[in-house]
Scaffold this motif. Structure first.
Motif, short mmCIF file in Angstrom:
data_model
loop_
_atom_site.label_atom_id
_atom_site.label_comp_id
_atom_site.label_asym_id
_atom_site.label_seq_id
_atom_site.Cartn_x
_atom_site.Cartn_y
_atom_site.Cartn_z
N THR A 119 -11.94 -2.56 -0.02
CA THR A 119 -10.73 -2.17 -0.37
C THR A 119 -10.40 -0.59 -0.13
OG1 THR A 119 -11.00 -3.96 -2.30
CG2 THR A 119 -9.34 -2.12 -2.85
N GLN A 120 -11.33 0.08 -0.67
CA GLN A 120 -11.33 1.64 -0.23
C GLN A 120 -11.13 1.93 1.17
OE1 GLN A 120 -10.64 3.43 -2.89
NE2 GLN A 120 -10.84 1.48 -4.31
N LEU A 139 0.72 -1.26 -0.05
CA LEU A 139 0.04 -0.06 -0.09
C LEU A 139 0.94 1.15 0.07
CD1 LEU A 139 -2.68 -1.09 2.54
CD2 LEU A 139 -2.96 -0.94 0.12
N TRP A 140 2.12 1.20 0.40
CA TRP A 140 3.07 2.26 0.59
C TRP A 140 3.60 2.30 -0.95
CZ3 TRP A 140 3.62 6.76 2.85
CH2 TRP A 140 5.05 7.31 2.49
N ASN A 141 3.77 3.53 -1.32
CA ASN A 141 4.25 3.90 -2.54
C ASN A 141 5.28 5.19 -2.50
OD1 ASN A 141 5.08 4.90 -5.09
ND2 ASN A 141 3.35 3.53 -6.16
N HIS A 142 6.29 5.21 -2.72
CA HIS A 142 7.43 6.44 -2.33
C HIS A 142 6.68 7.86 -3.24
CE1 HIS A 142 9.32 6.73 -6.17
NE2 HIS A 142 9.34 5.47 -6.40
N MET A 143 6.01 7.51 -4.23
CA MET A 143 5.36 8.48 -4.88
C MET A 143 4.59 9.48 -4.21
SD MET A 143 5.03 7.18 -8.83
CE MET A 143 4.00 5.49 -8.48
N ILE A 144 3.70 8.68 -3.30
CA ILE A 144 3.03 9.54 -2.21
C ILE A 144 3.75 10.51 -1.53
CG2 ILE A 144 1.60 9.40 -0.16
CD1 ILE A 144 0.74 6.59 -1.16
N SER A 145 4.87 10.02 -0.72
CA SER A 145 5.74 10.91 -0.32
C SER A 145 6.34 11.98 -0.93
CB SER A 145 6.97 10.20 0.68
OG SER A 145 7.82 10.95 1.31
N ASP A 146 7.01 11.81 -2.20
CA ASP A 146 7.41 12.68 -3.08
C ASP A 146 6.49 13.82 -3.55
OD1 ASP A 146 9.70 11.08 -3.18
OD2 ASP A 146 9.31 10.15 -5.05
N PHE A 181 -12.52 -7.57 3.19
CA PHE A 181 -11.78 -6.87 4.37
C PHE A 181 -10.46 -7.56 4.88
CE2 PHE A 181 -10.99 -6.06 8.81
CZ PHE A 181 -10.61 -4.78 8.92
N GLU A 182 -10.95 -9.03 5.17
CA GLU A 182 -9.83 -9.90 5.90
C GLU A 182 -8.43 -9.78 4.85
OE1 GLU A 182 -9.75 -11.81 8.92
OE2 GLU A 182 -11.42 -10.20 9.37
N GLU A 183 -8.91 -9.90 3.44
CA GLU A 183 -7.83 -9.93 2.65
C GLU A 183 -7.11 -8.75 2.39
OE1 GLU A 183 -9.85 -11.32 -0.95
OE2 GLU A 183 -9.97 -13.27 -0.31
N SER A 184 -7.65 -7.61 2.47
CA SER A 184 -7.14 -6.39 2.09
C SER A 184 -6.27 -5.84 3.56
CB SER A 184 -8.15 -5.25 2.01
OG SER A 184 -8.80 -5.84 0.56
#
Length: 473
Positions: free
Chosen positions: A204-205, A39-46, A291-294
């Motif tokens: 998911t959302q 879920l984390w992506n460095h583009m968010i921080s950039d 939910f359990e999977e996400s």
């Protein structure tokens, strides 16, 4: 039969090089943390750092005005389409009409222009709590609108997803710049929206919103806020499961195993007394499973982002029955060049779930699924005997002409033992005894090696191959 394999040039380490290049250049390689994240992506921080240059200490719309600004254009939309819907009825709250009778929602209808105005104002402000209050309200009202509109082409849902991404970018700035007290308040506002009933059926959302907490998990003094958000979601969905009477096995109380198709058929045919209740139960079961999977992805990323790499790795291994989790751990081992461990992990995956596919690697890179990763590990370790055995088996079991390159691969690592490899293949194939389809790769081998007697015996099993093998008969 055309296309001799004798002149094909093959790099014996090609599979290894291709997989290593992919892992090192794709999302599976994290430059921020010790291992891949979902879920984390460095583009968010950039993106948030870039936006910080444009944010100012400016006021945002008052909370009591936000609902009016957003709701006005939404209500205008429903009022305008009601004139085209014969089943629409006026109510005290506005207008009511069956969603199936509504025209398909289009984003250019301007129904969400109020959201655009509120969000645009909030994203430019460094009054973190006030701005987040408005962003949370925007997400809440947009989700409700999309749920009520006839969003058949997904334009509203795409808008909601983009809005959530904008919120994630903003919350990264909050985590980096706001004082911890304001950061905690802001994240709680987002968590509260993520846990409301509009998102309980769209896990998911819901988890995407909760992943705003990952930005806070990077810092020692705010990490607990992220785990508080996770726990709030778990508590919410536990209550959801109890209300829907979903047991620990993911079934409603008193139910045996049921798939959605059977339940839908029962509802449609009236074989169950209360069809609407049956459909509600189906939706609840599906949402809870989603939910359990996400939420597993969020749990993993929280550990990874928090610096608990060993715990994150153990989490991946313990959930290797999840395709994505297994792929991520395999990538982790490949990036670290821990080839023996990779082989052991592949053994475990194939033992526990023999038909499990890879989902994070390109199909052309892992044509043989987990065995393609094993192939790369054998190449890295120089385990040529096992690699030769693998290629021999592929030739013996081949039914697809695309496997033709396997002959060249085997030849490239066999050297002076090539004749012995051919004999082993002929013995193992046993002239096709007990097989029901021709093997185009074995046929190619018969032609390339001029194996006349073997070709004749093969044609006894598959007479229609005689024309293709005429050159050696």
């Amino acid at each position: 039969m055309d296309g001799s394999t004798t002149s094909i040039s093959v790099d014996p380490r090609q599979q290894l090089d291709d997989i290593v290049d992919f892992v090192n250049d794709s999302w599976l390689a994290s430059t921020d943390f010790d291992g891949p994240t979902f879920l984390w992506n460095h583009m968010i921080s950039d993106a948030s750092a870039q936006d910080d240059d444009n944010r100012n200490n400016v006021p945002v719309a008052a909370p009591n005005e936000v609902a009016d600004v957003i709701g006005l254009t939404m209500q205008w939309y429903f009022d305008s389409i009601s004139s085209t819907v014969p089943t629409a009825e006026r109510t005290e709250d506005g207008v009511s009409m069956p969603r199936n009778d509504m025209p398909t929602f289009r984003i250019d209808s301007q129904a969400l222009s109020g959201v655009d105005a509120v969000v645009g104002n909030a994203l430019m402000s460094t009054r973190w709590v006030d701005a987040t209050t408005n962003l949370a309200k925007s997400v809440e009202m947009t989700a409700r609108f999309v749920g009520n509109a006839a969003d058949r082409d997904g334009e509203g849902f795409d808008y909601l997803k983009e809005l959530i991404q904008n919120v994630r970018v903003y919350m990264d700035s909050v985590a980096r710049n706001a004082d911890p007290q304001d950061g905690e308040k802001a994240l709680r506002l987002i968590t509260r929206v993520a846990c409301n009933e509009d998102f309980q059926l769209n896990a998911t959302q819901m988890v995407e919103l909760l992943s705003c907490g990952l930005s806070f998990a990077q810092w020692d003094d705010t990490r607990m806020f992220a785990y508080d958000a996770l726990n709030s979601a778990l508590d919410t969905m536990d209550r959801f499961a109890k209300e829907a009477k979903i047991d620990e096995d993911g079934r409603c109380d008193g139910e045996t195993a049921h798939d959605d198709g059977v339940i839908a058929a029962e509802a449609a045919t009236g074989s169950t007394a209360d069809a609407s209740e049956l459909i509600k139960r189906t939706v609840a079961l599906s949402a809870h499973q989603q939910f359990e999977e996400s939420i597993m992805f969020l749990r993993h990323d929280l550990m990874r982002v928090s610096g608990d790499a060993a715990d994150a790795d153990r989490f991946l291994v313990s959930h290797h029955e999840s395709e994505a989790m297994a792929d991520a751990y395999a990538a982790r081992l490949i990036a670290a060049e821990r080839w023996d461990e990779l082989i052991g992990f592949i053994d475990m995956v194939e033992r526990d779930r023999p038909n499990q596919y890879t989902v994070m690697f390109p199909e052309d890179l892992v044509a043989y699924e987990w065995e393609s990763l094993r192939e790369a590990a054998f190449e890295a370790l120089g385990r040529w005997d096992e690699l030769r055995a693998m290629y021999r088996e592929r030739i013996v079991e081949a039914y697809d002409p695309s496997d033709l390159h396997t002959i060249a691969q085997l030849r490239a690592i066999s050297g002076r033992d090539w004749a012995g490899q051919v004999r082993s293949i002929v013995t193992a194939y046993d002239d096709g005894s007990g097989r029901y389809a021709r093997n185009p790769i074995y046929e190619r081998l018969l032609v390339d090696e001029r194996l006349s007697a073997e070709a004749e015996r093969y044609c006894h099993t598959f007479p229609d191959a005689r024309a293709d093998l005429a050159a050696v008969l």
